[in-house]
Design an enzyme around this catalytic site. Structure first.
Site, PDB file in Angstrom:
ATOM      1  N   GLU A 179      -6.189   2.672  -7.161  1.00 41.24           N
ATOM      2  CA  GLU A 179      -5.498   2.957  -8.187  1.00 41.24           C
ATOM      3  C   GLU A 179      -3.706   3.332  -7.709  1.00 41.24           C
ATOM      4  O   GLU A 179      -3.514   3.269  -6.720  1.00 41.24           O
ATOM      5  CB  GLU A 179      -5.880   4.514  -8.599  1.00 41.24           C
ATOM      6  CG  GLU A 179      -6.306   5.354  -7.499  1.00 41.24           C
ATOM      7  CD  GLU A 179      -5.217   5.783  -6.553  1.00 41.24           C
ATOM      8  OE1 GLU A 179      -4.228   6.206  -7.093  1.00 41.24           O
ATOM      9  OE2 GLU A 179      -5.419   5.975  -5.394  1.00 41.24           O
ATOM     10  N   GLU A 208      -4.408   3.401  -3.465  1.00 40.33           N
ATOM     11  CA  GLU A 208      -4.264   1.902  -3.809  1.00 40.33           C
ATOM     12  C   GLU A 208      -5.874   1.186  -3.467  1.00 40.33           C
ATOM     13  O   GLU A 208      -5.725   0.014  -3.288  1.00 40.33           O
ATOM     14  CB  GLU A 208      -3.231   1.307  -3.029  1.00 40.33           C
ATOM     15  CG  GLU A 208      -1.990   1.670  -2.951  1.00 40.33           C
ATOM     16  CD  GLU A 208      -0.842   1.017  -2.117  1.00 40.33           C
ATOM     17  OE1 GLU A 208      -1.135  -0.002  -1.154  1.00 40.33           O
ATOM     18  OE2 GLU A 208       0.503   1.401  -2.043  1.00 40.33           O
TER      19      GLU A 208
END
Length: 343
Positions: free
Chosen positions: A168, A310
């Site tokens: 994310e 991430e």
């Protein structure tokens, strides 16, 4: 389609195969546990990891207007550009380990080139609303974001993917994850809240104050979907949908850090069997993640004091899944190697 709990009827068979490898019993530790889990997920003594993908969902958060992050909201857009240029940590790790990275704009306040490689546009809204004053999403927005996750997972599954990780990008999303954790685990907010992108002590105290106000304002939200809609983020909702779809498809789910695990809390509250398909890649250094893992009775593969997000932990842990499969499928047994067993 409901998620099917893993069939454990062959667990003793798979465990015996692992125990008979040319090593002292349990000598490969957690790698053996991982091999057993992969065998159970795929219901075979010869599991395979094919076409690994990491799906990174990005979305902005209205709560950033309350000063809960050390970075401005514009960084979400700027970091997505960095992903698309191949310059982020997760790009580097995915290239290193042969993982296909897909970045999805599900709620970024900004536009991107439509034809960027490895990029999917599924923008539901240009970010969530400020949940200090109103629910983060409308019900149809939350559902659309979950559909984005489901759609992407189904797409990679049709391309032969058997193992999928979730990452994310969204400045402010530790606030959403903290509130979700607080409501689902029942732990005090003070044990859930952390420094996120690097808040100092004053900033952390302010963040806790804001989140306490949000929690009190939206105390009527009760069901998992209500919590996600009211307190979540578009990228978190997409991960929830993606995890549920991956479990329905019988795929191995790589769980990253604090944000992704918060998404799993919601997915598990909706469908408890999703937990069976999850490999917990690392323990984040973000305050609260260890407590999340304890709540889920999860043992992470790595503990590198990371707090990047991430999906970086997924990419770094993936080679250990490959090693677990190789151990199970290639390592000799005492019998095949002609090695004497324990006396």
């Amino acid at each position: 389609m409901p998620i099917t709990p893993i069939d454990r009827s062959r667990q003793a068979e798979f465990q015996q195969l692992i125990d008979q490898k040319t090593k002292p019993l349990g000598a490969l530790g957690q790698l053996e546990e991982l091999a057993l889990q992969l065998a159970l997920i795929q219901q075979t003594a010869t599991p395979t990891l094919t076409a690994p993908h990491l799906l990174v969902f990005a979305g902005d958060h209205g709560i950033t207007a309350e000063g809960v992050s050390a970075y401005p909201a514009a960084v979400t857009y700027q970091m997505v550009l960095n992903f698309l240029a191949g310059g982020a940590a997760v790009n580097v790790f995915c290239r290193q380990h042969g993982i296909q990275l897909v970045v999805c704009d599900v709620g970024v306040n900004g536009s991107f080139a439509e034809n960027a490689p490895g990029f999917v546009k599924y923008k539901v809204a240009p970010g969530t609303r400020n949940m200090r004053h109103e629910p983060a999403m409308l019900p149809h927005e939350c559902e659309a974001a979950m559909d984005a996750g489901r759609t992407l997972v189904d797409g990679v599954a049709h391309r032969g993917c058997t193992v999928v990780g979730f990452g994310e990008m969204g400045i402010g999303n530790t606030s959403s994850a903290t509130l979700i954790m607080h409501r689902i685990t029942g732990l005090p907010l003070s044990q859930c809240v952390g420094r996120g992108t690097g808040l100092d002590d004053v900033g952390l105290a302010h963040k806790l104050s804001v989140l306490e106000a949000v929690a009190n304002q939206h105390s009527s939200a009760q069901t998992p979907v209500e919590l996600l809609t009211t307190l979540g983020g578009l990228e978190i909702a997409a991960i929830v949908g993606g995890m549920l779809q991956a479990a329905e498809n019988g795929m191995v789910i790589l769980v990253d850090g604090f944000i992704a695990t918060a998404a799993l809390l919601v997915a598990r509250a909706m469908a408890p069997a999703v937990r069976d398909y999850c490999v917990f890649c690392h323990q984040s250094d973000e305050t609260g993640h260890q407590l999340m893992l304890e709540f889920l009775e999860a043992k992470p593969i790595l503990n590198l004091s990371m707090r990047l997000g991430e999906g970086s932990g997924c990419a770094l842990a993936y080679p250990l899944l490959q090693s677990a499969v190789a151990m199970l499928t290639e390592m000799a047994s005492f019998e095949s190697a002609g090695v004497s067993g324990k006396v």
